[in-house]
Design an enzyme around this catalytic site. Sequence first.
Site, PDB file in Angstrom:
ATOM      1  N   SER A  88       0.854  -1.188   0.000  1.00 17.81           N
ATOM      2  CA  SER A  88       0.000   0.000   0.000  1.00 17.81           C
ATOM      3  C   SER A  88       0.885   1.231   0.000  1.00 17.81           C
ATOM      4  O   SER A  88       1.972   1.218   0.603  1.00 17.81           O
ATOM      5  CB  SER A  88      -0.875   0.026   1.246  1.00 17.81           C
ATOM      6  OG  SER A  88      -1.521   1.282   1.350  1.00 17.81           O
TER       7      SER A  88
ATOM      8  N   TYR B 216      -2.007  -0.344  10.025  1.00 13.44           N
ATOM      9  CA  TYR B 216      -2.122  -0.896   8.666  1.00 13.44           C
ATOM     10  C   TYR B 216      -0.889  -0.497   7.845  1.00 13.44           C
ATOM     11  O   TYR B 216      -0.294  -1.336   7.158  1.00 13.44           O
ATOM     12  CB  TYR B 216      -3.404  -0.367   8.017  1.00 13.44           C
ATOM     13  CG  TYR B 216      -3.549  -0.686   6.551  1.00 13.44           C
ATOM     14  CD1 TYR B 216      -4.019  -1.922   6.125  1.00 13.44           C
ATOM     15  CD2 TYR B 216      -3.214   0.256   5.577  1.00 13.44           C
ATOM     16  CE1 TYR B 216      -4.149  -2.209   4.773  1.00 13.44           C
ATOM     17  CE2 TYR B 216      -3.343  -0.022   4.226  1.00 13.44           C
ATOM     18  CZ  TYR B 216      -3.818  -1.251   3.822  1.00 13.44           C
ATOM     19  OH  TYR B 216      -3.938  -1.540   2.484  1.00 13.44           O
TER      20      TYR B 216
HETATM   21  P1  NAD Z   1     -11.133  -6.238  -0.651  1.00 14.53           P
HETATM   22  O1  NAD Z   1     -11.603  -6.151   0.758  1.00 14.53           O
HETATM   23  O2  NAD Z   1     -12.123  -6.162  -1.739  1.00 14.53           O
HETATM   24  O3  NAD Z   1     -10.256  -7.542  -0.872  1.00 14.53           O
HETATM   25  C1  NAD Z   1      -9.500  -8.136   0.140  1.00 14.53           C
HETATM   26  C2  NAD Z   1      -9.653  -9.622  -0.017  1.00 14.53           C
HETATM   27  O4  NAD Z   1      -8.857 -10.275   0.973  1.00 14.53           O
HETATM   28  C3  NAD Z   1     -11.114 -10.067   0.212  1.00 14.53           C
HETATM   29  O5  NAD Z   1     -11.474 -10.951  -0.802  1.00 14.53           O
HETATM   30  C4  NAD Z   1     -11.058 -10.776   1.554  1.00 14.53           C
HETATM   31  O6  NAD Z   1     -11.988 -11.805   1.686  1.00 14.53           O
HETATM   32  C5  NAD Z   1      -9.629 -11.323   1.512  1.00 14.53           C
HETATM   33  N1  NAD Z   1      -9.161 -11.695   2.830  1.00 14.53           N
HETATM   34  C6  NAD Z   1      -9.155 -10.954   3.969  1.00 14.53           C
HETATM   35  N2  NAD Z   1      -8.666 -11.675   4.986  1.00 14.53           N
HETATM   36  C7  NAD Z   1      -8.349 -12.891   4.474  1.00 14.53           C
HETATM   37  C8  NAD Z   1      -7.807 -14.068   5.024  1.00 14.53           C
HETATM   38  N3  NAD Z   1      -7.476 -14.158   6.318  1.00 14.53           N
HETATM   39  N4  NAD Z   1      -7.628 -15.125   4.199  1.00 14.53           N
HETATM   40  C9  NAD Z   1      -7.942 -15.054   2.902  1.00 14.53           C
HETATM   41  N5  NAD Z   1      -8.457 -13.970   2.318  1.00 14.53           N
HETATM   42  C10 NAD Z   1      -8.657 -12.908   3.108  1.00 14.53           C
HETATM   43  O7  NAD Z   1     -10.054  -5.082  -0.788  1.00 14.53           O
HETATM   44  P2  NAD Z   1      -9.002  -4.704  -1.934  1.00 14.53           P
HETATM   45  O8  NAD Z   1      -8.958  -3.232  -1.937  1.00 14.53           O
HETATM   46  O9  NAD Z   1      -9.238  -5.442  -3.191  1.00 14.53           O
HETATM   47  O10 NAD Z   1      -7.653  -5.193  -1.236  1.00 14.53           O
HETATM   48  C11 NAD Z   1      -6.720  -6.066  -1.843  1.00 14.53           C
HETATM   49  C12 NAD Z   1      -5.344  -5.723  -1.308  1.00 14.53           C
HETATM   50  O11 NAD Z   1      -5.009  -4.396  -1.739  1.00 14.53           O
HETATM   51  C13 NAD Z   1      -5.228  -5.715   0.213  1.00 14.53           C
HETATM   52  O12 NAD Z   1      -4.011  -6.301   0.593  1.00 14.53           O
HETATM   53  C14 NAD Z   1      -5.229  -4.230   0.553  1.00 14.53           C
HETATM   54  O13 NAD Z   1      -4.549  -3.969   1.751  1.00 14.53           O
HETATM   55  C15 NAD Z   1      -4.508  -3.673  -0.649  1.00 14.53           C
HETATM   56  N6  NAD Z   1      -4.725  -2.226  -0.857  1.00 14.53           N
HETATM   57  C16 NAD Z   1      -5.969  -1.763  -1.150  1.00 14.53           C
HETATM   58  C17 NAD Z   1      -6.136  -0.398  -1.331  1.00 14.53           C
HETATM   59  C18 NAD Z   1      -7.474   0.215  -1.653  1.00 14.53           C
HETATM   60  O14 NAD Z   1      -7.598   1.454  -1.587  1.00 14.53           O
HETATM   61  N7  NAD Z   1      -8.484  -0.560  -1.996  1.00 14.53           N
HETATM   62  C19 NAD Z   1      -5.045   0.458  -1.212  1.00 14.53           C
HETATM   63  C20 NAD Z   1      -3.800  -0.054  -0.913  1.00 14.53           C
HETATM   64  C21 NAD Z   1      -3.660  -1.414  -0.749  1.00 14.53           C
END
Ligand code: NAD
Length: 243
Positions: free
Chosen positions: A138, A152
């Site tokens: 991130s 985080y």
């Molecule tokens: P999201 O919540 O849609 O996806 C996260 C996924 O991780 C979900 O499918 C959830 O079920 C899964 N998950 C959570 N805990 C889990 C576990 N213990 N075992 C297996 N699966 C698990 O969110 P996203 O935005 O698509 O996030 C994906 C990645 O991107 C994450 O690592 C998040 O930190 C990172 N990220 C997102 C953003 C943003 O703004 N959306 C920004 C920076 C980083």
Amino acid sequence: MDKVTIVTGGSRGIGAAACLRLARDGHRIAVGYQRAAAAAEDIAAAVRADGGHAVAVRADTAVEDDVVRLFDAAAAELGPVTGLVNNAGVISPLGRLADLRTEDLRHVMEVNVIGAFLCARQAARVLTDGGAIVNVSSGAATLGSPHDYIHYAASKAALDALTIGLAKELAAEGIRVNGVAPGFIDTDIHLASGDPDRAEHVVGRIPMGRLGTPDEIAEAIAWLLSDAASYATGTTIRVAGGT
Ligand code: NAD
């Protein structure tokens, strides 16, 4: 050799976009999911409908046995695993560090650090020459996240350290390890912030003036896993609209 790639948290958001994008590059995809079986099956079915190969596999990435089972199932169904998108991640409700609940701190560390390390470790055990890992970090890891998610941000900084260290450890084996650091991306993760207007509140901080899309992150992931990125290892690419 066919590329066989595991995407953790592949049922929605950035993970789902990565599954579909990588399948277009010819990867066989294991869609890892924790609870959303139907959504994960839908992603796998969409890949297959497009002529690709995919299976959905349940695995809580913070549970060691689940992680081993995920890798074993992917190999059994699709062939030797060649890639990992270490994508599963969580946030917790917004707030000052002084008010952070210990259980939220533990949950974020359990998934974003321990879970990601367990998956990377299993990948390090099974990948061979030509293999590649992408850790989904991130922008917060280096920007900090005052009044939001200091824990985080720290969890993602740990992931960046993993990217650098593991890249150096595995380089001699022909395995590349990189990261993608998204900015604010339009996904359901923000529902857990507890702020229904979160997007509105952060958009003013983004130089490009808009949220990113999961597809825009998937493009960077696909490049890092492709042979076009053959000399890239140990780097984390920020895809964050100028943030
Ligand atoms: P999201 O919540 O849609 O996806 C996260 C996924 O991780 C979900 O499918 C959830 O079920 C899964 N998950 C959570 N805990 C889990 C576990 N213990 N075992 C297996 N699966 C698990 O969110 P996203 O935005 O698509 O996030 C994906 C990645 O991107 C994450 O690592 C998040 O930190 C990172 N990220 C997102 C953003 C943003 O703004 N959306 C920004 C920076 C980083």
